[in-house]
Design a protein around this motif. Sequence first.
Motif, PDB file in Angstrom:
ATOM      1  N   UNK A 135     -20.157 -37.910  96.415  1.00 37.33           N
ATOM      2  CA  UNK A 135     -19.272 -38.045  95.266  1.00 37.33           C
ATOM      3  C   UNK A 135     -18.940 -36.688  94.701  1.00 37.33           C
ATOM      4  N   UNK A 136     -18.243 -36.695  93.580  1.00 33.81           N
ATOM      5  CA  UNK A 136     -17.762 -35.457  92.981  1.00 33.81           C
ATOM      6  C   UNK A 136     -18.161 -35.368  91.520  1.00 33.81           C
ATOM      7  N   UNK A 137     -18.668 -34.209  91.128  1.00 35.63           N
ATOM      8  CA  UNK A 137     -18.911 -33.899  89.724  1.00 35.63           C
ATOM      9  C   UNK A 137     -17.722 -33.083  89.217  1.00 35.63           C
ATOM     10  N   UNK A 138     -17.158 -33.490  88.103  1.00 37.88           N
ATOM     11  CA  UNK A 138     -16.105 -32.709  87.464  1.00 37.88           C
ATOM     12  C   UNK A 138     -16.674 -32.148  86.163  1.00 37.88           C
ATOM     13  N   UNK A 139     -16.781 -30.839  86.101  1.00 39.99           N
ATOM     14  CA  UNK A 139     -17.399 -30.197  84.947  1.00 39.99           C
ATOM     15  C   UNK A 139     -16.536 -29.024  84.512  1.00 39.99           C
ATOM     16  N   UNK A 140     -16.775 -28.541  83.293  1.00 40.99           N
ATOM     17  CA  UNK A 140     -15.926 -27.522  82.691  1.00 40.99           C
ATOM     18  C   UNK A 140     -16.786 -26.375  82.165  1.00 40.99           C
ATOM     19  N   UNK A 141     -16.299 -25.168  82.359  1.00 38.84           N
ATOM     20  CA  UNK A 141     -16.968 -24.002  81.799  1.00 38.84           C
ATOM     21  C   UNK A 141     -16.684 -23.943  80.303  1.00 38.84           C
ATOM     22  N   UNK A 142     -17.748 -23.863  79.502  1.00 37.38           N
ATOM     23  CA  UNK A 142     -17.572 -23.849  78.054  1.00 37.38           C
ATOM     24  C   UNK A 142     -16.970 -22.549  77.543  1.00 37.38           C
ATOM     25  N   UNK A 143     -17.296 -21.457  78.190  1.00 37.47           N
ATOM     26  CA  UNK A 143     -16.869 -20.163  77.652  1.00 37.47           C
ATOM     27  C   UNK A 143     -16.427 -19.197  78.745  1.00 37.47           C
ATOM     28  N   UNK A 144     -16.043 -19.742  79.879  1.00 41.55           N
ATOM     29  CA  UNK A 144     -15.628 -18.887  80.974  1.00 41.55           C
ATOM     30  C   UNK A 144     -16.787 -18.370  81.801  1.00 41.55           C
ATOM     31  N   UNK A 145     -18.015 -18.774  81.467  1.00 42.61           N
ATOM     32  CA  UNK A 145     -19.186 -18.321  82.216  1.00 42.61           C
ATOM     33  C   UNK A 145     -19.479 -19.305  83.345  1.00 42.61           C
ATOM     34  N   UNK A 148     -21.498 -24.876  83.364  1.00 35.66           N
ATOM     35  CA  UNK A 148     -20.484 -25.918  83.277  1.00 35.66           C
ATOM     36  C   UNK A 148     -21.117 -27.195  82.752  1.00 35.66           C
ATOM     37  N   UNK A 149     -20.373 -27.919  81.918  1.00 29.16           N
ATOM     38  CA  UNK A 149     -20.851 -29.201  81.416  1.00 29.16           C
ATOM     39  C   UNK A 149     -19.696 -30.186  81.381  1.00 29.16           C
ATOM     40  N   UNK A 150     -20.006 -31.456  81.629  1.00 25.29           N
ATOM     41  CA  UNK A 150     -18.993 -32.482  81.449  1.00 25.29           C
ATOM     42  C   UNK A 150     -18.802 -32.703  79.953  1.00 25.29           C
ATOM     43  N   UNK A 151     -17.619 -33.118  79.556  1.00 23.33           N
ATOM     44  CA  UNK A 151     -17.345 -33.291  78.136  1.00 23.33           C
ATOM     45  C   UNK A 151     -18.002 -34.547  77.572  1.00 23.33           C
ATOM     46  N   UNK A 152     -18.437 -35.467  78.436  1.00 20.92           N
ATOM     47  CA  UNK A 152     -19.118 -36.664  77.954  1.00 20.92           C
ATOM     48  C   UNK A 152     -20.613 -36.397  77.900  1.00 20.92           C
ATOM     49  N   UNK A 153     -21.373 -37.415  77.515  1.00 21.76           N
ATOM     50  CA  UNK A 153     -22.826 -37.252  77.362  1.00 21.76           C
ATOM     51  C   UNK A 153     -23.588 -37.794  78.573  1.00 21.76           C
ATOM     52  N   UNK A 154     -22.961 -37.824  79.727  1.00 21.65           N
ATOM     53  CA  UNK A 154     -23.618 -38.415  80.894  1.00 21.65           C
ATOM     54  C   UNK A 154     -24.690 -37.515  81.478  1.00 21.65           C
ATOM     55  N   UNK A 155     -24.741 -36.246  81.043  1.00 22.61           N
ATOM     56  CA  UNK A 155     -25.749 -35.339  81.568  1.00 22.61           C
ATOM     57  C   UNK A 155     -25.269 -34.519  82.743  1.00 22.61           C
ATOM     58  N   UNK A 156     -24.003 -34.635  83.116  1.00 22.35           N
ATOM     59  CA  UNK A 156     -23.516 -33.837  84.231  1.00 22.35           C
ATOM     60  C   UNK A 156     -23.467 -32.370  83.835  1.00 22.35           C
ATOM     61  N   UNK A 157     -24.062 -31.534  84.629  1.00 23.07           N
ATOM     62  CA  UNK A 157     -23.998 -30.098  84.372  1.00 23.07           C
ATOM     63  C   UNK A 157     -24.242 -29.346  85.661  1.00 23.07           C
ATOM     64  N   UNK A 158     -23.705 -28.138  85.721  1.00 25.71           N
ATOM     65  CA  UNK A 158     -23.880 -27.251  86.865  1.00 25.71           C
ATOM     66  C   UNK A 158     -24.046 -25.845  86.307  1.00 25.71           C
TER      67      UNK A 158
END
Length: 395
Positions: A135-145, A148-158
């Motif tokens: 599957x695929x994790x879609x996550x976002x860099x909070x500050x360009x570093x 990465x965290x998903x915007x929801x509370x599912x716990x997805x992070x990289x």
Amino acid sequence: MKNKAKLFLSSISLAVLAACGGGSGDENQPAPVNPTPVNPTPVNPTPVNPTPVNPTPVNPTPVNPTPVNPTPVNPTPAEPVALTANCSGAIPSNSMVAISANGDVANASFTVTGRDLRVSFSGSRVAYERQFTDGTLSVKSNNGSCLFNETTSSGRSVALASHRLGYAFHPVSKIPVLLLGDIQTDVADAAGTYSMVRYQVDQPRNGGAPALRTSYATFVIQNNGSWSFYKNGGTSSALTATGTLEKDTASNRILFVTGSGSSRVVRGTVFVSGQGDSKILAFAENDPGDAEGSVSGLFIAASQVATSSFGNLNNGAYSTYSTDGVSDTLTLNSTTITPLGKSPISISPDQPIAGLYTARSNNYFMARSGLFAVVSNETGIDSGGYIEIGVIPKN
């Protein structure tokens, strides 16, 4: 007699009237009572409150003449259009190996769009307890570093420390995943003496609750692949087990084997990342076990050299996730480790063996090349132990 009396009374009455000046007509009327008016002066001749009350208008000036919050509250800065150059350089162009704490293995590939990161897992080899699905994790860099965290509370992070080290928290398996790149595939590449932390899950075949075990160890690998294992001690302690590492040409991976002939058991796969003293080994355990149950888990090892030989290179703020499902930021220096928002915890470098640290007497951890791994057998935590892994995200 009655007539005489009446006359006598009449004579008396006339005499009285004469003495009082009485007579007939107006002269005989009595004088008016109170000839002078009562209260000739008006009562309260001066008007009450001749001056108006509150002659000045109330609040002649408008209340709050200045607009409230003329400037927007919490103005949101413009989002960065892309990751920083440093983080972009930390994302590998090739796939990384993904190893869950329960010994599941997959390939992880990365796609970056702006500051969004997509991590695709494929070719999963599922261990015995929890599912580590493709599957695929879609996550976002909070500050360009590189955190990465998903915007929801599912716990997805990289989090990525470099092009060869990172971690992810898988939303299906709900367990931390070690990401490794720069994989060496020859058995001789694994040779060395290592300090190791271990996390194991004993899964009963009758469907009962799994038992969790943690420990530390010294692991010695010869150039020919033979290995020796010393649980909870160094090379001077009792030998626990021996075996060999074997190259699997079909998968181009190194197998972790015990026994030979009919008693030969492939206990899992060994991944070697990097070279020299910065080398990291990860063992994905998938022991089929016996009729009672199977064993799976994750062992992480680094060269057994004194922590002081790295100076301050191991210090920093590690972003971590544990098998308890707890995320944290742990800041390490030479004498303490500090969880986010909590008091520092004293540590003992090179205890109980060189290359490891001890905290609170039964928490053993390693920190090397931007990678962090701690195991604990504290009573009451996960009924026997946990593993927490993380990295220093590259900025």
